[in-house]
Design an enzyme around this catalytic site. Structure first.
Site, mmCIF file in Angstrom:
data_model
loop_
_atom_site.group_PDB
_atom_site.id
_atom_site.type_symbol
_atom_site.label_atom_id
_atom_site.label_comp_id
_atom_site.label_asym_id
_atom_site.label_seq_id
_atom_site.Cartn_x
_atom_site.Cartn_y
_atom_site.Cartn_z
ATOM 1 C CG ASP A 69 -2.305 0.442 0.985
ATOM 2 O OD1 ASP A 69 -2.449 1.534 0.405
ATOM 3 O OD2 ASP A 69 -3.243 -0.282 1.357
ATOM 4 C CG ASP A 120 -4.830 5.624 0.891
ATOM 5 O OD1 ASP A 120 -5.669 4.739 1.090
ATOM 6 O OD2 ASP A 120 -4.833 6.717 1.492
ATOM 7 C CD GLU A 145 -8.989 4.398 -1.768
ATOM 8 O OE1 GLU A 145 -9.917 4.024 -1.045
ATOM 9 O OE2 GLU A 145 -8.068 5.133 -1.352
ATOM 10 C CG HIS A 176 -9.312 -1.509 4.167
ATOM 11 N ND1 HIS A 176 -9.162 -1.444 2.802
ATOM 12 C CD2 HIS A 176 -8.840 -0.339 4.648
ATOM 13 C CE1 HIS A 176 -8.626 -0.283 2.480
ATOM 14 N NE2 HIS A 176 -8.415 0.411 3.579
ATOM 15 C CG ASP A 177 -11.671 1.938 3.398
ATOM 16 O OD1 ASP A 177 -11.156 1.862 4.530
ATOM 17 O OD2 ASP A 177 -11.068 2.395 2.398
HETATM 18 O O1 ISL Z 1 -13.939 4.695 3.798
HETATM 19 C C1 ISL Z 1 -14.464 5.269 2.905
HETATM 20 C C2 ISL Z 1 -15.810 4.999 2.617
HETATM 21 O O2 ISL Z 1 -16.366 4.790 3.827
HETATM 22 C C3 ISL Z 1 -13.832 6.218 2.026
HETATM 23 O O3 ISL Z 1 -14.328 7.482 2.163
HETATM 24 C C4 ISL Z 1 -12.368 6.172 2.274
HETATM 25 O O4 ISL Z 1 -12.032 6.972 3.344
HETATM 26 C C5 ISL Z 1 -11.683 6.629 1.042
HETATM 27 O O5 ISL Z 1 -12.055 5.725 0.061
HETATM 28 C C6 ISL Z 1 -10.192 6.614 1.182
HETATM 29 O O6 ISL Z 1 -9.747 5.411 1.698
HETATM 30 C C7 ISL Z 1 -8.387 5.223 1.873
HETATM 31 O O7 ISL Z 1 -7.740 6.318 2.486
HETATM 32 C C8 ISL Z 1 -8.090 6.600 3.830
HETATM 33 C C9 ISL Z 1 -8.094 5.358 4.714
HETATM 34 O O8 ISL Z 1 -8.736 5.652 5.928
HETATM 35 C C10 ISL Z 1 -8.799 4.198 4.043
HETATM 36 O O9 ISL Z 1 -8.698 3.048 4.862
HETATM 37 C C11 ISL Z 1 -8.150 4.007 2.721
HETATM 38 O O10 ISL Z 1 -8.621 2.874 2.034
HETATM 39 C C12 ISL Z 1 -7.074 7.586 4.332
HETATM 40 O O11 ISL Z 1 -5.780 7.095 4.115
#
Ligand code: ISL
Ligand code: CA
Length: 560
Positions: free
Chosen positions: A98, A205, A254, A327-328
């Site tokens: 990541d 990310d 992402e 994971h989100d």
């Molecule tokens: O989690 C989300 C939807 O509920 C998204 O808004 C998410 O925060 C967004 O897609 C970004 O995610 C990534 O960056 C974030 C981190 O918290 C997430 O786990 C990661 O996947 C900040 O680094």
């Protein structure tokens, strides 16, 4: 279409904190992952995407990095990480890491320096602005109206220099300033360092947030000052030229709030940027008008429309990544399937979709055994910063506790983060100590050990789908055509590559459904077809012009 190993691969995502704890401190770790490599090999996945394992104060579970070139001590050592990489490579699997470079932790040495003084050499590594003079007299002096993804303003006032810094995520995640060439050079050097250690790629990310609109103007309704900003493609091309093009690696960005046209800019075959992106359009289907925390019914016709749009518009131009949870996100089975009576068949039906669309499939840990959402009684049992901040904000705005809990049950990120369920012993075999986040109480029934002991389990169905991908090029490269757009119960489509054709038929509901094959759309010679996989017993040589599909029934036919 150009053949590539990362198109033919299946990726498995590991959230290390919740995967396997080797030393009883309640936190998953690298040695824990190493102890499960044979399990992953048995499943048949090709690539592991490892969520962040770098040094971090864990405000956002590792997405707040304080040192990009060292391993979080809770997870182990650099030696453990090297053993993990070697263990994967020995088994013919690959590792993607990541890359979190839109922001760092506020405890990163760069930020510690940056906040010291306005003339510190690291000041410009982050985005600092002085406050407005409060002309409206409402006490609001933040430099602009941007909001954080994790509630509240995206600006934090810092006393040392009496200025604000930008944080699109938590206040412990200050945004890096990509306008600064030195920052970009640091990032590229760090990426090169990891690639030279032998990794096979990166998941990037929120990479479409790195370029901010110059002058940082207030954002107006429907606009953003940081999504797909003006220099983002210049930066991605520079990163590719300076780093990625020198290695045979896979990259997935992402990207939130992107259209297929945006995705083609990031991942177009001739663009020299990324291999593919994660897009979120389907993840918004059950939110209604109020955004992420809304809980609204969704229609299959809408679901098909979204999936088909991405399949058709990227066809021949860019590669899709296919995922139904991560994971989100809440667990796919609870969200789009049936985590009660039809647990097993609906898990397999969704797996069929995941593996037979055009694009690289991503399995999120636990999905392969049908793990589900969780409902903790008390807000105190939740750990996710996004969830906790939202809870506080909504309470402050007068929302009712139980309504907020219902949103959390449906959408909260901890649904995906409860520990991996390995067996029916204490704490699901995840830890001998106290898990950092409680185990889902359904672990007695849903766990790896019982899945492995049952040849009809979801696990073996995933394994078979992965094997089919290796045997049939049409699963990887075939062109997608939707068969029956309006049908509200069945999702059917074909995939075609030269003379090979697949017909996928999925019943998305618990009621039986009639499927009538439209011979104008799907043409082939014989009335029977070879059944490649199904989640039910299917009589041999069944006429497929008319079928009654059982609850959540899935069938994949090969037509010749
Ligand atoms: O989690 C989300 C939807 O509920 C998204 O808004 C998410 O925060 C967004 O897609 C970004 O995610 C990534 O960056 C974030 C981190 O918290 C997430 O786990 C990661 O996947 C900040 O680094
Ligand atoms: Ca541990």
């Amino acid at each position: 279409m150009v053949k590539k190993w990362w198109k033919e691969s299946v990726v498995y995502q590991i959230y290390p904190r919740s995967f396997m704890d080797s030393n009883g401190d309640g936190v998953g770790d690298l040695k824990g992952i190493i102890s499960k490599l044979d399990y992953l090999k048995n499943l048949g996945v090709d690539v592991i995407w490892l969520c962040p394992v770098y040094e971090s104060p864990n405000d956002d579970n590792g997405y707040d990095i304080s040192n990009y070139q060292s391993i979080m001590s809770e997870f182990g050592t650099m030696k453990d990480w090297e053993d993990l990489l070697a263990g994967l490579h020995d088994r013919g699997m690959k590792l993607i890491m990541d890359l979190v470079v839109n922001h760092s932790s506020d405890e990163h040495a760069w930020f510690v320096e940056s906040r010291k003084s306005k003339d510190n050499p690291y000041r410009d590594y982050y985005i600092w602005r002085s406050g407005k003079d409060d002309p409206e007299g409402d006490g609001v002096t933040e430099p602009n109206n941007w909001g954080s993804f994790f509630s509240g303003s995206a600006w934090q006032y810092d006393e040392a220099t009496a200025e604000y810094f930008l944080h699109i995520f938590s206040k412990k995640q200050p945004d890096l300033n990509w306008e600064n060439e030195k920052v970009r050079k640091e990032v590229y050097d760090m990426m090169t360092w990891w690639l030279d250690k032998g990794i096979d790629g990166f998941r990037m990310d929120v990479i479409n947030l790195i370029s901010k609109v110059p002058g940082l103007p207030d954002s107006k309704e429907g606009e953003s000052g940081f999504i797909n900003g003006p220099r983002v493609h210049e930066f991605m091309q520079e990163m590719n030229r300076e780093v990625l093009s020198k290695y045979d690696v896979m990259t997935v960005g992402e990207t939130c709030d992107v259209t297929p046209d945006d995705a083609i800019l990031f991942a177009g075959e001739d663009r020299g940027e990324l291999n593919m992106v994660f897009q979120f359009e389907l993840m918004g289907i059950d939110s209604g008008p109020t955004g992420k925390w809304g809980v609204a019914p969704w229609k299959l016709s809408e679901f098909k429309k979204i999936v088909s749009k991405w399949q058709v518009e990227l066809q021949g131009k860019a590669w899709n990544s296919i995922y139904l949870n991560n994971h989100d996100q809440p667990r796919l089975l609870s969200r789009f399937g049936n985590d009660g009576e039809h647990h097993s068949v609906s898990g397999k039906m969704l797996a069929t979709l995941l593996h037979t669309l055009q694009g690289t499939p991503y399995i999120y840990q636990g999905e392969e055994i049908g793990m589900t959402n969780v409902r903790f009684e008390s807000i105190d049992e939740y750990k996710d910063i996004e969830t906790l901040n939202m809870y506080r904000e909504y309470r402050d705005n007068g929302h009712d506790h139980s309504a907020i809990m219902n949103s959390i049950y449906a959408k909260g990120r901890d649904n995906a983060r409860t520990p991996m369920q390995w067996n029916d012993e204490a704490n699901a075999g995840f830890t001998t100590g106290t898990p950092w986040l409680a185990v889902n109480p359904n672990y007695k029934e849903i766990n790896v050990e019982s899945a492995l002991a049952d040849e009809g389990s979801i696990f073996y169905y995933y394994k078979k789908l992965i094997e089919l991908r290796k045997r049939h090029d049409v699963i990887v490269y075939g062109e997608y055509v939707l068969v029956d757009a309006e049908n509200e119960q069945i999702y059917a489509y074909t995939r075609t590559l030269g003379k090979e054709q697949l017909l996928v038929i999925l019943n998305f509901y618990e009621h039986p459904a009639r499927f009538v094959l439209d011979r104008e759309k799907v043409s082939f010679d014989s009335n029977t077809a070879e059944l490649l996989i199904s989640n039910y017993d299917v009589p041999a040589d069944q006429d497929i012009d008319q079928l009654i599909l059982r609850p959540y029934e899935a069938r994949v036919y090969k037509l010749t």
